[in-house]
Write an enzyme that holds these catalytic residues in place. Structure first.
Site, PDB file in Angstrom:
ATOM      1  N   HIS A 285      -5.120 -14.630   9.740  1.00  0.00           N
ATOM      2  CA  HIS A 285      -4.208 -13.491   9.639  1.00  0.00           C
ATOM      3  C   HIS A 285      -4.749 -12.221  10.295  1.00  0.00           C
ATOM      4  O   HIS A 285      -4.189 -11.144  10.098  1.00  0.00           O
ATOM      5  CB  HIS A 285      -3.882 -13.213   8.170  1.00  0.00           C
ATOM      6  CG  HIS A 285      -3.159 -14.324   7.477  1.00  0.00           C
ATOM      7  ND1 HIS A 285      -1.906 -14.747   7.866  1.00  0.00           N
ATOM      8  CD2 HIS A 285      -3.519 -15.115   6.434  1.00  0.00           C
ATOM      9  CE1 HIS A 285      -1.508 -15.744   7.086  1.00  0.00           C
ATOM     10  NE2 HIS A 285      -2.467 -15.987   6.209  1.00  0.00           N
TER      11      HIS A 285
ATOM     12  N   PRO B 168       0.834  -1.209   0.000  1.00  0.00           N
ATOM     13  CA  PRO B 168       0.000   0.000   0.000  1.00  0.00           C
ATOM     14  C   PRO B 168       0.866   1.255   0.000  1.00  0.00           C
ATOM     15  O   PRO B 168       1.809   1.372   0.783  1.00  0.00           O
ATOM     16  CB  PRO B 168      -0.797  -0.132   1.300  1.00  0.00           C
ATOM     17  CG  PRO B 168      -0.841  -1.598   1.558  1.00  0.00           C
ATOM     18  CD  PRO B 168       0.483  -2.126   1.086  1.00  0.00           C
ATOM     19  N   GLU B 169       0.550   2.191  -0.889  1.00  0.00           N
ATOM     20  CA  GLU B 169       1.287   3.448  -0.947  1.00  0.00           C
ATOM     21  C   GLU B 169       0.443   4.551  -0.326  1.00  0.00           C
ATOM     22  O   GLU B 169      -0.656   4.302   0.179  1.00  0.00           O
ATOM     23  CB  GLU B 169       1.666   3.758  -2.394  1.00  0.00           C
ATOM     24  CG  GLU B 169       2.614   2.709  -2.976  1.00  0.00           C
ATOM     25  CD  GLU B 169       3.287   3.173  -4.265  1.00  0.00           C
ATOM     26  OE1 GLU B 169       3.329   4.381  -4.520  1.00  0.00           O
ATOM     27  OE2 GLU B 169       3.781   2.313  -5.006  1.00  0.00           O
TER      28      GLU B 169
ATOM     29  N   ARG C 254      23.641  16.306  -6.674  1.00  0.00           N
ATOM     30  CA  ARG C 254      23.460  14.865  -6.467  1.00  0.00           C
ATOM     31  C   ARG C 254      23.538  14.105  -7.788  1.00  0.00           C
ATOM     32  O   ARG C 254      22.912  14.489  -8.773  1.00  0.00           O
ATOM     33  CB  ARG C 254      22.115  14.573  -5.811  1.00  0.00           C
ATOM     34  CG  ARG C 254      22.018  15.077  -4.386  1.00  0.00           C
ATOM     35  CD  ARG C 254      21.070  14.207  -3.611  1.00  0.00           C
ATOM     36  NE  ARG C 254      20.872  14.695  -2.258  1.00  0.00           N
ATOM     37  CZ  ARG C 254      20.369  13.969  -1.277  1.00  0.00           C
ATOM     38  NH1 ARG C 254      20.020  12.719  -1.500  1.00  0.00           N
ATOM     39  NH2 ARG C 254      20.201  14.475  -0.085  1.00  0.00           N
TER      40      ARG C 254
ATOM     41  N   ARG D  55       1.569 -11.146   5.795  1.00  0.00           N
ATOM     42  CA  ARG D  55       3.030 -11.233   5.813  1.00  0.00           C
ATOM     43  C   ARG D  55       3.644 -10.701   7.108  1.00  0.00           C
ATOM     44  O   ARG D  55       4.843 -10.829   7.320  1.00  0.00           O
ATOM     45  CB  ARG D  55       3.611 -10.473   4.610  1.00  0.00           C
ATOM     46  CG  ARG D  55       3.137 -11.042   3.273  1.00  0.00           C
ATOM     47  CD  ARG D  55       3.772 -10.317   2.107  1.00  0.00           C
ATOM     48  NE  ARG D  55       3.186 -10.723   0.840  1.00  0.00           N
ATOM     49  CZ  ARG D  55       3.527 -10.222  -0.343  1.00  0.00           C
ATOM     50  NH1 ARG D  55       4.457  -9.295  -0.415  1.00  0.00           N
ATOM     51  NH2 ARG D  55       2.937 -10.651  -1.440  1.00  0.00           N
TER      52      ARG D  55
END
Length: 270
Positions: free
Chosen positions: A91, A2-3, A151, A110
């Site tokens: 879970h 998930p973002e 950079r 997980r």
């Protein structure tokens, strides 16, 4: 995983169901997540009223008078509202039971997610070094230009660095760079101020659009309101390596950059 848009979708999904409610019980079935769930968490939260639900980066903060429960969904975590008497599946690791008879349930196959505690008036070490929120005014062209100056690091890796800016994960980094016309491997210090300004604008637009549409549909994600995201159908490059660019019809290239799948158009991005 998930973002930011998925996490914000979850926040908006659960907020109406838990804000103002009193936590009547906390059930911890599996304390061994990415970091152990604090042993005293139930003592700190039971009997407290939830004042608000906020987000910092990918962390959800359930705010109480004495502090905040910090939840991270990890790679496969989801939060759901369920009846407090609904049997838990294998879970389903944590239930925050509310005085409404409902429970906020964390499921995480997980176990890379986390449930931690931030005392009131303190800043948790995991939040201290985070960069600005991408949709805030603190994330602007002048700031990004300062971060990029000198950079040699690839621009895609730089904007995915949570110490630079939070929440620009792999999906949205791919999409923003495509929309800004910037090659993902271009050295951050070699990008003009004008192009960086466009990149900032595209990051904001794409993330805001994804949040509005409910996040991206991923295999392991369902929004906190039980509705999947719908942004995936509008992706221009992510997951489309070898397909034709929607804009110029060139073949999209897929490479590995920083161990992450990276898709770009060799004609549209320079």
């Amino acid at each position: 995983m998930p973002e930011l848009p998925e996490v914000e979708t979850t926040r908006r999904g659960i907020e109406p169901h838990i804000e103002g409610r009193i936590i009547s019980a906390l059930t911890i079935r599996q304390p061994k997540l990415r970091w152990p769930v604090p042993d005293q968490l139930a003592e700190w939260v039971v009997g407290c009223r939830i004042s608000s639900v906020t987000r910092r980066g990918k962390y959800l903060l359930i705010n109480l008078q004495g502090g905040s429960v910090m939840i991270h969904l990890g790679m496969s975590g989801s939060l759901y509202m369920v009846s407090s008497d609904q049997p838990a599946a294998y879970h389903d690791h944590v239930d925050m039971v509310l005085d409404s008879g409902m429970a906020l349930r964390l499921t995480d196959p997980r176990r890379f997610g986390s449930v931690l505690w931030q005392p009131a008036g303190e800043s948790h070490s995991l939040l201290e070094s985070l960069g600005p929120e991408p949709l805030s005014s603190d994330f602007n062209a002048a700031y990004l230009q300062q971060c990029c100056a000198g950079r040699k690091q690839a621009i895609k890796q730089l904007i995915m660095n949570s110490h630079i800016v939070v929440g620009v994960g792999n999906i949205y980094a791919n999409e923003a760079l495509f929309s800004a016309g910037i090659h993902p491997k271009r050295a951050a210090g070699n990008i003009s101020a004008v192009r960086l300004e466009r990149l900032v604008d595209e990051i904001k637009v794409i993330l805001a659009r994804a949040i509005e549409q409910g996040g991206t549909t991923l295999k392991d994600f369902v929004g906190g309101d039980g509705k999947p995201g719908y942004f995936k159908q509008q992706l221009n490059v992510y997951g489309r390596g070898g397909e034709l660019c929607h804009h110029c019809k060139s073949t999209l290239k897929e490479i590995r950059l920083g161990q992450r799948s990276t898709v770009y158009c060799p004609e549209c991005q320079h």
